[in-house]
Motif scaffolding. Structure first.
Motif, PDB file in Angstrom:
ATOM      1  N   GLU A  36      27.765  55.777  39.250  1.00 23.18           N
ATOM      2  CA  GLU A  36      28.472  55.166  38.123  1.00 23.18           C
ATOM      3  C   GLU A  36      29.455  56.129  37.468  1.00 23.18           C
ATOM      4  OE1 GLU A  36      25.669  53.399  35.411  1.00 23.18           O
ATOM      5  OE2 GLU A  36      25.205  51.770  36.811  1.00 23.18           O
ATOM      6  N   ARG A  37      29.182  57.418  37.550  1.00 23.92           N
ATOM      7  CA  ARG A  37      30.087  58.407  36.971  1.00 23.92           C
ATOM      8  C   ARG A  37      31.077  58.935  38.007  1.00 23.92           C
ATOM      9  NH1 ARG A  37      27.160  62.960  35.344  1.00 23.92           N
ATOM     10  NH2 ARG A  37      25.507  62.326  36.743  1.00 23.92           N
ATOM     11  N   ASP A  38      31.090  58.322  39.193  1.00 19.80           N
ATOM     12  CA  ASP A  38      31.967  58.728  40.295  1.00 19.80           C
ATOM     13  C   ASP A  38      31.774  60.204  40.656  1.00 19.80           C
ATOM     14  OD1 ASP A  38      33.284  56.230  40.894  1.00 19.80           O
ATOM     15  OD2 ASP A  38      34.295  56.458  38.961  1.00 19.80           O
ATOM     16  N   LYS A  39      30.534  60.673  40.528  1.00 21.39           N
ATOM     17  CA  LYS A  39      30.186  62.041  40.920  1.00 21.39           C
ATOM     18  C   LYS A  39      29.688  62.086  42.357  1.00 21.39           C
ATOM     19  CE  LYS A  39      30.878  63.900  36.888  1.00 21.39           C
ATOM     20  NZ  LYS A  39      31.991  64.793  36.659  1.00 21.39           N
ATOM     21  N   ALA A  40      29.451  60.921  42.939  1.00 21.71           N
ATOM     22  CA  ALA A  40      28.982  60.820  44.320  1.00 21.71           C
ATOM     23  C   ALA A  40      29.544  59.540  44.921  1.00 21.71           C
ATOM     24  CB  ALA A  40      27.462  60.796  44.361  1.00 21.71           C
ATOM     25  N   HIS A  41      29.619  59.514  46.226  1.00 23.43           N
ATOM     26  CA  HIS A  41      30.050  58.322  46.957  1.00 23.43           C
ATOM     27  C   HIS A  41      28.874  57.831  47.789  1.00 23.43           C
ATOM     28  CE1 HIS A  41      34.163  59.045  45.776  1.00 23.43           C
ATOM     29  NE2 HIS A  41      34.023  60.302  46.157  1.00 23.43           N
ATOM     30  N   PRO A  42      28.625  56.531  47.773  1.00 27.72           N
ATOM     31  CA  PRO A  42      27.463  56.020  48.501  1.00 27.72           C
ATOM     32  C   PRO A  42      27.683  56.039  50.008  1.00 27.72           C
ATOM     33  CG  PRO A  42      28.714  54.203  47.606  1.00 27.72           C
ATOM     34  CD  PRO A  42      29.354  55.471  47.093  1.00 27.72           C
ATOM     35  N   ARG A  43      26.593  56.284  50.711  1.00 29.94           N
ATOM     36  CA  ARG A  43      26.630  56.128  52.168  1.00 29.94           C
ATOM     37  C   ARG A  43      26.800  54.642  52.463  1.00 29.94           C
ATOM     38  NH1 ARG A  43      21.112  58.926  53.007  1.00 29.94           N
ATOM     39  NH2 ARG A  43      20.744  56.774  53.590  1.00 29.94           N
ATOM     40  N   SER A  44      27.205  54.347  53.665  1.00 30.44           N
ATOM     41  CA  SER A  44      27.490  52.953  54.022  1.00 30.44           C
ATOM     42  C   SER A  44      26.254  52.070  53.885  1.00 30.44           C
ATOM     43  CB  SER A  44      28.068  52.854  55.430  1.00 30.44           C
ATOM     44  OG  SER A  44      27.169  53.393  56.376  1.00 30.44           O
ATOM     45  N   ASP A  45      25.060  52.592  54.202  1.00 27.87           N
ATOM     46  CA  ASP A  45      23.864  51.765  54.083  1.00 27.87           C
ATOM     47  C   ASP A  45      23.552  51.434  52.627  1.00 27.87           C
ATOM     48  OD1 ASP A  45      23.137  54.534  53.764  1.00 27.87           O
ATOM     49  OD2 ASP A  45      21.039  54.007  54.078  1.00 27.87           O
ATOM     50  N   LEU A  46      23.767  52.375  51.722  1.00 33.75           N
ATOM     51  CA  LEU A  46      23.544  52.105  50.304  1.00 33.75           C
ATOM     52  C   LEU A  46      24.598  51.136  49.775  1.00 33.75           C
ATOM     53  CD1 LEU A  46      22.189  52.396  47.588  1.00 33.75           C
ATOM     54  CD2 LEU A  46      23.395  54.574  47.285  1.00 33.75           C
ATOM     55  N   LEU A  47      25.818  51.296  50.206  1.00 34.83           N
ATOM     56  CA  LEU A  47      26.880  50.384  49.793  1.00 34.83           C
ATOM     57  C   LEU A  47      26.541  48.957  50.214  1.00 34.83           C
ATOM     58  CD1 LEU A  47      29.580  50.553  48.335  1.00 34.83           C
ATOM     59  CD2 LEU A  47      30.662  50.867  50.545  1.00 34.83           C
ATOM     60  N   ALA A  48      26.022  48.800  51.416  1.00 35.60           N
ATOM     61  CA  ALA A  48      25.631  47.474  51.900  1.00 35.60           C
ATOM     62  C   ALA A  48      24.470  46.912  51.079  1.00 35.60           C
ATOM     63  CB  ALA A  48      25.252  47.539  53.380  1.00 35.60           C
ATOM     64  N   ARG A  49      23.492  47.754  50.740  1.00 39.65           N
ATOM     65  CA  ARG A  49      22.355  47.289  49.926  1.00 39.65           C
ATOM     66  C   ARG A  49      22.814  46.876  48.532  1.00 39.65           C
ATOM     67  NH1 ARG A  49      19.523  51.992  52.020  1.00 39.65           N
ATOM     68  NH2 ARG A  49      19.496  52.860  49.910  1.00 39.65           N
ATOM     69  N   LEU A  50      23.724  47.652  47.946  1.00 44.24           N
ATOM     70  CA  LEU A  50      24.245  47.290  46.620  1.00 44.24           C
ATOM     71  C   LEU A  50      24.988  45.959  46.674  1.00 44.24           C
ATOM     72  CD1 LEU A  50      25.498  50.793  45.460  1.00 44.24           C
ATOM     73  CD2 LEU A  50      23.736  49.431  44.316  1.00 44.24           C
ATOM     74  N   ALA A  51      25.829  45.788  47.669  1.00 39.32           N
ATOM     75  CA  ALA A  51      26.577  44.529  47.795  1.00 39.32           C
ATOM     76  C   ALA A  51      25.622  43.355  47.969  1.00 39.32           C
ATOM     77  CB  ALA A  51      27.541  44.612  48.973  1.00 39.32           C
ATOM     78  N   ARG A  52      24.620  43.527  48.809  1.00 40.57           N
ATOM     79  CA  ARG A  52      23.648  42.463  49.039  1.00 40.57           C
ATOM     80  C   ARG A  52      22.884  42.160  47.751  1.00 40.57           C
ATOM     81  NH1 ARG A  52      22.333  43.948  53.818  1.00 40.57           N
ATOM     82  NH2 ARG A  52      21.015  45.651  53.146  1.00 40.57           N
ATOM     83  N   PHE A  53      22.472  43.194  47.038  1.00 39.09           N
ATOM     84  CA  PHE A  53      21.729  42.998  45.788  1.00 39.09           C
ATOM     85  C   PHE A  53      22.564  42.227  44.773  1.00 39.09           C
ATOM     86  CE2 PHE A  53      20.661  44.263  41.468  1.00 39.09           C
ATOM     87  CZ  PHE A  53      19.324  43.910  41.422  1.00 39.09           C
ATOM     88  N   PHE A  54      23.832  42.580  44.636  1.00 37.15           N
ATOM     89  CA  PHE A  54      24.691  41.929  43.656  1.00 37.15           C
ATOM     90  C   PHE A  54      25.263  40.605  44.158  1.00 37.15           C
ATOM     91  CE2 PHE A  54      25.273  46.382  41.912  1.00 37.15           C
ATOM     92  CZ  PHE A  54      24.571  46.131  40.739  1.00 37.15           C
ATOM     93  N   GLY A  55      24.977  40.251  45.398  1.00 36.99           N
ATOM     94  CA  GLY A  55      25.466  38.987  45.935  1.00 36.99           C
ATOM     95  C   GLY A  55      26.973  38.964  46.098  1.00 36.99           C
ATOM     96  N   THR A  56      27.519  40.092  46.523  1.00 37.83           N
ATOM     97  CA  THR A  56      28.956  40.207  46.686  1.00 37.83           C
ATOM     98  C   THR A  56      29.265  40.910  48.005  1.00 37.83           C
ATOM     99  OG1 THR A  56      30.978  40.856  45.528  1.00 37.83           O
ATOM    100  CG2 THR A  56      29.145  42.407  45.426  1.00 37.83           C
ATOM    101  N   THR A  57      30.503  41.220  48.201  1.00 38.20           N
ATOM    102  CA  THR A  57      30.912  41.905  49.428  1.00 38.20           C
ATOM    103  C   THR A  57      31.162  43.385  49.145  1.00 38.20           C
ATOM    104  OG1 THR A  57      33.256  41.519  49.025  1.00 38.20           O
ATOM    105  CG2 THR A  57      32.053  39.807  50.262  1.00 38.20           C
ATOM    106  N   ILE A  58      31.163  44.158  50.196  1.00 33.47           N
ATOM    107  CA  ILE A  58      31.505  45.571  50.060  1.00 33.47           C
ATOM    108  C   ILE A  58      32.930  45.702  49.531  1.00 33.47           C
ATOM    109  CG2 ILE A  58      31.926  47.707  51.343  1.00 33.47           C
ATOM    110  CD1 ILE A  58      29.506  46.950  53.099  1.00 33.47           C
ATOM    111  N   ASP A  59      33.826  44.840  49.995  1.00 28.67           N
ATOM    112  CA  ASP A  59      35.212  44.872  49.521  1.00 28.67           C
ATOM    113  C   ASP A  59      35.276  44.664  48.010  1.00 28.67           C
ATOM    114  OD1 ASP A  59      38.091  44.973  49.904  1.00 28.67           O
ATOM    115  OD2 ASP A  59      38.062  42.822  49.497  1.00 28.67           O
ATOM    116  N   ASN A  60      34.477  43.741  47.496  1.00 27.31           N
ATOM    117  CA  ASN A  60      34.451  43.502  46.053  1.00 27.31           C
ATOM    118  C   ASN A  60      33.951  44.731  45.313  1.00 27.31           C
ATOM    119  OD1 ASN A  60      34.640  42.218  43.579  1.00 27.31           O
ATOM    120  ND2 ASN A  60      32.637  41.252  43.779  1.00 27.31           N
ATOM    121  N   LEU A  61      32.938  45.374  45.836  1.00 27.66           N
ATOM    122  CA  LEU A  61      32.436  46.585  45.192  1.00 27.66           C
ATOM    123  C   LEU A  61      33.489  47.680  45.194  1.00 27.66           C
ATOM    124  CD1 LEU A  61      28.756  47.058  46.384  1.00 27.66           C
ATOM    125  CD2 LEU A  61      29.557  46.470  44.105  1.00 27.66           C
TER     126      LEU A  61
END
Length: 66
Positions: A36-61
């Motif tokens: 959230e503070r842009d101090k780290a970038h998520p790995r692709s697997d975490l990005l996919a889990r976040l998108a799935r959790f929020f019911g959105t796409t990786i592109d939207n994130l």
């Protein structure tokens, strides 16, 4: 909007704490804090889990696009 701001916005819209979101996507709450503070970038697997959790796409994130 930066990725960290987008994650924070989506988390707050759902009334979640960083710890609750972290538990939902199986990471430590500090990981969410750093994202959230842009101090780290998520790995692709975490990005996919976040998108799935929020019911959105990786592109939207990443770009704030629906």
């Amino acid at each position: 909007m930066k990725l960290g701001s987008r994650i924070k916005q989506l988390r707050k819209e759902r009334g979640l704490t960083q710890e609750q979101l972290a538990d939902a996507v199986n990471v430590h709450w500090r990981t969410i804090s750093n994202l959230e503070r842009d101090k780290a970038h998520p790995r692709s697997d975490l990005l996919a889990r976040l998108a799935r959790f929020f019911g959105t796409t990786i592109d939207n994130l990443m770009n704030g696009n629906p």
